[in-house]
Design an enzyme around this catalytic site. Structure first.
Site, PDB file in Angstrom:
ATOM      1  N   LYS A 169     -10.398  -0.657  10.292  1.00 44.66           N
ATOM      2  CA  LYS A 169     -10.493  -1.835   9.411  1.00 44.66           C
ATOM      3  C   LYS A 169     -10.797  -3.094  10.208  1.00 44.66           C
ATOM      4  CE  LYS A 169      -7.144   0.074   6.126  1.00 44.66           C
ATOM      5  NZ  LYS A 169      -7.963   0.457   4.970  1.00 44.66           N
ATOM      6  N   CYS A 220      -4.663   2.361  -3.819  1.00 46.71           N
ATOM      7  CA  CYS A 220      -3.455   2.888  -3.158  1.00 46.71           C
ATOM      8  C   CYS A 220      -2.297   1.909  -3.302  1.00 46.71           C
ATOM      9  CB  CYS A 220      -3.698   3.194  -1.674  1.00 46.71           C
ATOM     10  SG  CYS A 220      -4.836   4.540  -1.431  1.00 46.71           S
ATOM     11  N   GLN A 273      -4.485  -5.190   6.978  1.00 47.99           N
ATOM     12  CA  GLN A 273      -5.499  -6.186   6.596  1.00 47.99           C
ATOM     13  C   GLN A 273      -5.303  -7.478   7.390  1.00 47.99           C
ATOM     14  OE1 GLN A 273      -7.952  -5.372   4.554  1.00 47.99           O
ATOM     15  NE2 GLN A 273      -7.081  -3.408   3.927  1.00 47.99           N
ATOM     16  N   HIS A 316       0.875  -1.181   0.000  1.00 46.42           N
ATOM     17  CA  HIS A 316       0.000   0.000   0.000  1.00 46.42           C
ATOM     18  C   HIS A 316       0.910   1.228   0.000  1.00 46.42           C
ATOM     19  CE1 HIS A 316      -2.796   2.942   1.838  1.00 46.42           C
ATOM     20  NE2 HIS A 316      -3.771   2.144   1.446  1.00 46.42           N
ATOM     21  N   ASP A 322       3.218  -4.714   7.806  1.00 51.89           N
ATOM     22  CA  ASP A 322       1.981  -3.963   7.646  1.00 51.89           C
ATOM     23  C   ASP A 322       0.826  -4.940   7.859  1.00 51.89           C
ATOM     24  OD1 ASP A 322      -0.258  -2.640   6.871  1.00 51.89           O
ATOM     25  OD2 ASP A 322       0.518  -1.947   4.942  1.00 51.89           O
TER      26      ASP A 322
HETATM   27  C1  LIG Z   1      -2.465  -2.995   3.525  1.00 50.69           C
HETATM   28  C2  LIG Z   1      -2.751  -1.601   4.008  1.00 50.69           C
HETATM   29  N1  LIG Z   1      -1.785  -0.902   4.614  1.00 50.69           N
HETATM   30  C3  LIG Z   1      -1.977   0.338   5.072  1.00 50.69           C
HETATM   31  C4  LIG Z   1      -3.191   0.962   4.918  1.00 50.69           C
HETATM   32  C5  LIG Z   1      -3.366   2.358   5.451  1.00 50.69           C
HETATM   33  O1  LIG Z   1      -4.319   2.374   6.461  1.00 50.69           O
HETATM   34  P1  LIG Z   1      -4.869   3.770   7.037  1.00 50.69           P
HETATM   35  O2  LIG Z   1      -5.338   4.552   5.850  1.00 50.69           O
HETATM   36  O3  LIG Z   1      -5.974   3.370   7.944  1.00 50.69           O
HETATM   37  O4  LIG Z   1      -3.737   4.412   7.748  1.00 50.69           O
HETATM   38  C6  LIG Z   1      -4.223   0.290   4.272  1.00 50.69           C
HETATM   39  C7  LIG Z   1      -5.516   0.954   4.019  1.00 50.69           C
HETATM   40  O5  LIG Z   1      -6.228   0.604   3.099  1.00 50.69           O
HETATM   41  C8  LIG Z   1      -4.007  -1.031   3.828  1.00 50.69           C
HETATM   42  O6  LIG Z   1      -4.969  -1.728   3.242  1.00 50.69           O
END
Ligand SMILES: Cc1ncc(COP(=O)(O)O)c(C=O)c1O
Length: 423
Positions: free
Chosen positions: A239, A380, A216, A135, A213
């Site tokens: 999430k 993203c 998910q 992401h 990360d």
């Molecule tokens: C795999 C992953 N990492 C990071 C993020 C970023 O999360 P946030 O926008 O809640 O900070 C997301 C959000 O879609 C994500 O799916």
């Protein structure tokens, strides 16, 4: 401080167990009082159960006083609830101590916090190894750090079906000798499950710090950070059925203790004088200013909610939905699947696809007229889609309330969209 393993979990055992599927929808006001419908964008944000909404309201109505401040009972109680939420989160992810839990706004802020807080540990020329599945929030903060410190950001390749290329990973570990490896547990764009245990273990052997990360992964796979052995693990409350504005940076204590604060202000200091200031202990050192304590306490309620499910059942439910989506869409005219679905690789909670004659954005708009909410775009994850050679995909993503009839509605929308564009 109290170790998370000492927490009183009797409340959790006293409540009724829940099973994923349509039957839990009555616990989500979105379905009973709100717009409802086929909400298939849980990877972007999940709907919230009553218990989380009620907790947020209860804190704001009955327990609202600033934490870590007052000598009066209201403030002391709010502080207690806030501390309890930290312990719940620690237990949920298998952290040994709640001191390893830093409350932040979300996964994005957590990664930025590490990229700034650990900046002094990097020397010119050091390498940060990411992957082409990341992401943007696990790319951009590292690129910013690289610019500040003159470092190199390298990417592990992915296969044409969006799986991590482990031979490329091993070779880059050996040749580039990265200082930091930052990789996702579960890709939001394609639903790829990465072999995170192997990734972390190989990185450690190569002497790299590791950040996972888990935005998910924490909700769709589960984690035990101690068993995984990573240095950092990040995720967002919204999430995992919790509120927005709250998220978590888990860090091994010795790693957090080696980090510099990113923001200065109240609550993160041990003393302040006109000559200078000293830092508070971890994790307060990284929580400058009034924290989002109602949201943190509501995140604790989201953890309680998740604890009512069996992790095994949730994982099986979401994997089964993805399999059903793949089997159904594979048989559907004009549909191309993207990601591990192509070769049957490990995948969960997300199914990404495109249509022959309808752009994903047009499809998402048409699907919306059927009250089907799917995401369209690059999710993203521009480097991922660029590598696969597709500018955008349509994506359905699942949660505990998703069911097979949602997928049937997507198929109806696909047929209608193709009929409209078939001239
Ligand atoms: C795999 C992953 N990492 C990071 C993020 C970023 O999360 P946030 O926008 O809640 O900070 C997301 C959000 O879609 C994500 O799916």
């Amino acid at each position: 401080m109290k170790e998370s393993s000492e927490l009183n979990t009797s409340v959790l055992t006293a409540v009724e167990a829940l099973h994923p599927g349509e039957a839990v929808r009555h616990l989500f006001p979105f379905f009973t009082e709100g717009p409802g419908g086929c909400y298939l964008d849980s990877a972007a944000t999940t709907q919230k159960p009553h218990s989380v909404i009620d907790t947020l309201r209860d804190v704001l109505v009955n327990h609202n006083a600033n934490v870590h401040r007052g000598a009066y009972r209201l403030s002391a109680h709010a502080t207690e609830l806030f501390d309890e939420a930290r312990c719940k989160v620690a237990t949920y992810i298998g952290a040994r101590s709640e001191r390893s839990i830093v409350f932040v706004r979300g996964a994005t802020e957590a990664i930025n916090l590490v990229a700034y807080g650990a900046e002094h540990l990097f020397n010119e020329g050091d390498v940060i190894l990411l992957s082409l599945l990341e992401h943007h929030s696990n790319i951009v903060p590292w690129q910013m750090l690289a610019k500040r410190r003159n470092l190199t950001v390298a990417f592990t390749e992915i296969t044409p079906s969006g799986e991590l290329d482990m031979s490329d990973y091993k070779s880059k570990l050996a040749t580039l000798k990265p200082k930091m490896v930052a990789i996702t547990q579960l890709a939001n764009s394609l639903g790829t499950i990465t072999p995170i245990e192997e990734i972390v273990s190989l990185a450690q052997k190569a002497g790299a710090m590791t950040l996972v990360d888990g935005a998910q992964g924490v909700v769709h796979l589960g984690v035990n950070v101690e068993a995984l052995g990573c240095d950092f693990y990040v995720f967002s409350g919204h999430k995992m059925y919790g509120p927005t504005g709250i998220g978590v940076l888990y860090g091994r204590l010795e790693r957090l203790e080696a980090m510099q604060p990113f923001m200065g202000g109240g609550d993160m200091i041990s003393y302040v004088s006109v000559e200078g200031s000293g830092w508070a202990e971890v994790p307060q050192r990284f929580e400058a200013g009034t924290p989002a304590f109602p949201e943190a306490i509501a995140l604790g309620a989201a953890v309680d909610f998740l604890n009512r499910f069996s992790r095994k059942e949730v994982n099986a439910h979401e994997a089964e939905l993805v399999k059903h989506a793949i089997d159904t869409l594979r048989a559907e005219k004009g549909v191309t699947l993207h990601g591990p679905a192509v070769t049957g690789g490990p995948q969960t909670s997300v199914c990404s696809f495109s249509l022959d004659i309808v752009h994903p954005h047009d499809f998402a708009t048409i699907a919306d007229t059927f009250n089907v909410q799917v995401r369209a775009g690059n999710h993203c994850a521009m480097p991922t889609l660029r590598k696969l050679g597709v500018p955008a995909t349509a994506r359905m993503s699942f949660g505990v309330y998703s069911c097979k009839s949602d997928i049937t509605s997507v198929v109806t929308a696909i047929r209608e969209a193709r009929r409209m564009f078939d001239r």
